[in-house]
Design a protein around this motif. Structure first.
Motif, short mmCIF file in Angstrom:
data_model
loop_
_atom_site.label_atom_id
_atom_site.label_comp_id
_atom_site.label_asym_id
_atom_site.label_seq_id
_atom_site.Cartn_x
_atom_site.Cartn_y
_atom_site.Cartn_z
N ILE B 29 18.81 -28.82 7.25
CA ILE B 29 18.19 -29.17 5.96
C ILE B 29 17.23 -30.34 6.13
N LEU B 30 17.70 -31.35 6.86
CA LEU B 30 16.86 -32.54 7.04
C LEU B 30 15.59 -32.20 7.81
N LYS B 31 15.75 -31.39 8.84
CA LYS B 31 14.59 -30.95 9.62
C LYS B 31 13.60 -30.21 8.73
N PHE B 32 14.15 -29.33 7.90
CA PHE B 32 13.33 -28.55 6.98
C PHE B 32 12.56 -29.46 6.02
N LYS B 33 13.20 -30.57 5.64
CA LYS B 33 12.56 -31.49 4.71
C LYS B 33 11.59 -32.44 5.41
N GLY B 34 11.44 -32.30 6.71
CA GLY B 34 10.42 -33.08 7.41
C GLY B 34 10.94 -34.30 8.17
N TYR B 35 12.25 -34.49 8.16
CA TYR B 35 12.81 -35.61 8.93
C TYR B 35 13.08 -35.14 10.35
N ASN B 36 13.04 -36.07 11.32
CA ASN B 36 13.33 -35.65 12.69
C ASN B 36 14.37 -36.52 13.39
N LYS B 37 14.96 -37.44 12.65
CA LYS B 37 16.00 -38.25 13.29
C LYS B 37 17.05 -38.67 12.26
N LEU B 38 18.29 -38.68 12.70
CA LEU B 38 19.38 -39.17 11.86
C LEU B 38 20.05 -40.33 12.58
N LEU B 39 20.03 -41.50 11.97
CA LEU B 39 20.65 -42.69 12.57
C LEU B 39 21.83 -43.08 11.70
N ILE B 40 23.01 -43.18 12.30
CA ILE B 40 24.22 -43.41 11.50
C ILE B 40 24.90 -44.71 11.90
N GLN B 41 25.10 -45.59 10.93
CA GLN B 41 25.91 -46.78 11.15
C GLN B 41 27.32 -46.41 10.69
N ILE B 42 28.27 -46.35 11.62
CA ILE B 42 29.57 -45.74 11.30
C ILE B 42 30.66 -46.73 10.95
N GLY B 43 30.41 -48.04 11.11
CA GLY B 43 31.39 -49.05 10.69
C GLY B 43 32.75 -48.87 11.35
N ARG B 44 33.80 -48.85 10.54
CA ARG B 44 35.15 -48.78 11.08
C ARG B 44 35.65 -47.36 11.30
N CYS B 45 34.75 -46.44 11.40
CA CYS B 45 35.10 -45.03 11.59
C CYS B 45 36.17 -44.86 12.68
#
Lengths: 158, 169
Positions: B29-45
Motif C-alpha cells: 500500500i505504501l509503495k502504491f502511495k509513492g513511499y519507498n521507505k519505512l523507518l520504525i522506532q520500536i521503543g520497548r518492543c
C-alpha cells in the motif's frame, strides 16, 4: 521564606517530570519562565533516563545560567504504564516514603506538575507542606493537552 | 528521491502496532502511495521485528531509541505515531502529515481524547491496529490541516502574575 529578597526575589520551584510526552510538554511549558524561578528542582522517576537527559539538555541551553540553578532528584516510580491498580498501591506507598522527606527538605515555593503517576505522592506531600507553611507553597497542576483544551490549557491551583 | 514513512512508539511498548505494520500488505500500500521507505522506532518492543521486505523498491529499517527523533520526523513524508502527546505534538509542530494509532490495550486511554480532538480539528487521522491497513489505503493525508501550536508565554505571564512579579517587557 529563605528564597525571598526584595530586589532579586527568587522563587524556588519543584518541577515534577513525568515521562515521554509529559516531559516534553512540561519543558515546553516552562521554557518561557524567567530566571527568577530559581532554583529549579526536577523530580523524576529513577527509571527514566531519557527525561534526565532531556532536562539536562534543556537546562544547559537555558540563558541566564549564572543566576539560575537547578538540581535533579530521582525517586521510585509510583506506577508504570500497564501496571495493575492493585500492585500500584504498594509501589505508590514506596514512592510516598521517598517523596515526603524530599518535599519537606526542598521546601519549594511552587510545585508544578502535569499529571503523570510520579506526581501523586509528591502532591500528597506538597499538600501537607502547604498546610505546615500556612499556604505559602503553591501547587500548580497544568492539565495536559491530552485532556484536550487548546492554547495552554487548564491550570488548577490546589 | 526517498519518501519515507516514519513510525514512532516513543518510550512505550506497542508491539501490536509493530506487528501490524511490518507486513508485506502494508508495504504494498505504501509503495502504491509513492513511499519507498519505512523507518520504525520500536521503543520497548519485546521482539526484534523482521525487516525483510519482498516488495521491490521498498526498504524497511528499524531502531529502538535515539536521543532525538526530530531528524527522522523532519526527513519523513508521513509520520505514524502512537497516541502519546509528546510524539503527536512533535510531528504536528514539524508540520508533518500524521496518522495516530491508538493503543486500545492501555487501561486509561486518555490518549484517545487527544486523538479525537485533533481529528475533529482536521489536524490528524487516527485509527487502531485493526483498522490500520484500511486507513492507510483510503486516507488522503495531504488534506490534513496545519496545526497551530500552544503558547507557553501565556503560562509564564500567568505565573509571574500569580507570584507578584511585574511583567518584564
Amino acid at each position: 521564606m529563605p528564597h525571598e529578597e526584595k530586589a532579586t526575589r527568587k522563587t524556588s520551584m519543584m518541577i515534577v517530570i513525568g515521562s515521554g510526552g509529559h516531559t516534553k510538554e512540561m519543558l515546553s511549558l516552562i521554557s518561557f519562565l524567567g530566571s527568577q524561578y530559581s532554583p529549579r528542582y526536577y523530580i523524576m522517576a529513577n527509571t527514566d533516563q531519557m527525561s534526565n537527559d532531556k532536562v539536562t539538555e534543556f537546562e544547559s541551553s537555558k540563558k541566564n545560567k549564572e543566576n539560575s540553578q537547578h538540581k535533579i532528584y530521582r525517586i521510585p516510580r509510583s506506577r508504570e504504564v500497564r501496571q495493575s491498580w492493585f500492585t500500584s498501591i504498594w509501589t505508590t506507598l514506596v514512592a510516598i516514603i521517598y517523596a515526603f522527606p524530599l518535599v519537606f527538605y526542598i521546601n519549594p515555593r511552587i510545585i508544578l506538575c502535569n499529571g503523570p503517576g510520579t506526581c501523586i505522592p509528591l502532591c500528597f506531600a506538597g499538600l501537607l507542606l502547604k498546610i505546615f507553611t500556612f499556604g505559602k507553597t503553591q501547587m500548580i497542576y497544568v492539565e495536559s493537552i491530552c485532556r484536550v483544551d487548546y492554547h495552554y490549557q487548564k491550570i488548577i491551583i490546589i | 528521491m526517498s519518501k519515507t514513512v516514519f513510525v514512532t512508539v516513543g518510550t512505550t511498548e506497542f508491539d501490536s502496532l509493530i506487528q501490524s505494520i511490518t507486513k508485506d500488505s502494508i508495504y504494498k500500500i505504501l509503495k502504491f502511495k509513492g513511499y519507498n521507505k519505512l523507518l520504525i522506532q520500536i521503543g520497548r518492543c519485546a521482539f526484534d521485528p523482521s525487516t525483510d521486505c519482498s516488495v521491490r523498491g521498498f526498504t524497511v529499517e528499524c531502531y529502538r531509541y535515539k536521543p532525538s527523533i526530530a531528524d527522522d520526523i523532519s526527513d519523513a513524508s508521513l509520520v505514524i505515531s502512537h497516541a502519546g502527546a509528546g510524539s503527536c505534538l512533535e510531528s504536528l509542530t514539524a508540520n508533518k502529515p500524521l496518522l495516530v494509532v491508538v493503543n486500545d490495550e492501555l487501561m486509561d486511554n486518555h490518549q484517545l481524547e487527544l486523538a479525537r480532538q485533533l481529528k475533529k480539528d482536521g489536524n490528524i487521522e487516527y485509527c487502531d491496529c485493526s483498522s490500520l491497513e484500511e486507513t492507510l489505503k483510503t486516507c488522503d493525508f495531504s488534506r490534513l490541516k496545519p496545526y497551530i501550536p500552544g503558547k507557553p508565554q501565556l503560562f509564564a505571564d500567568y505565573l509571574d502574575n500569580l507570584m507578584g512579579y511585574t511583567k518584564q517587557s
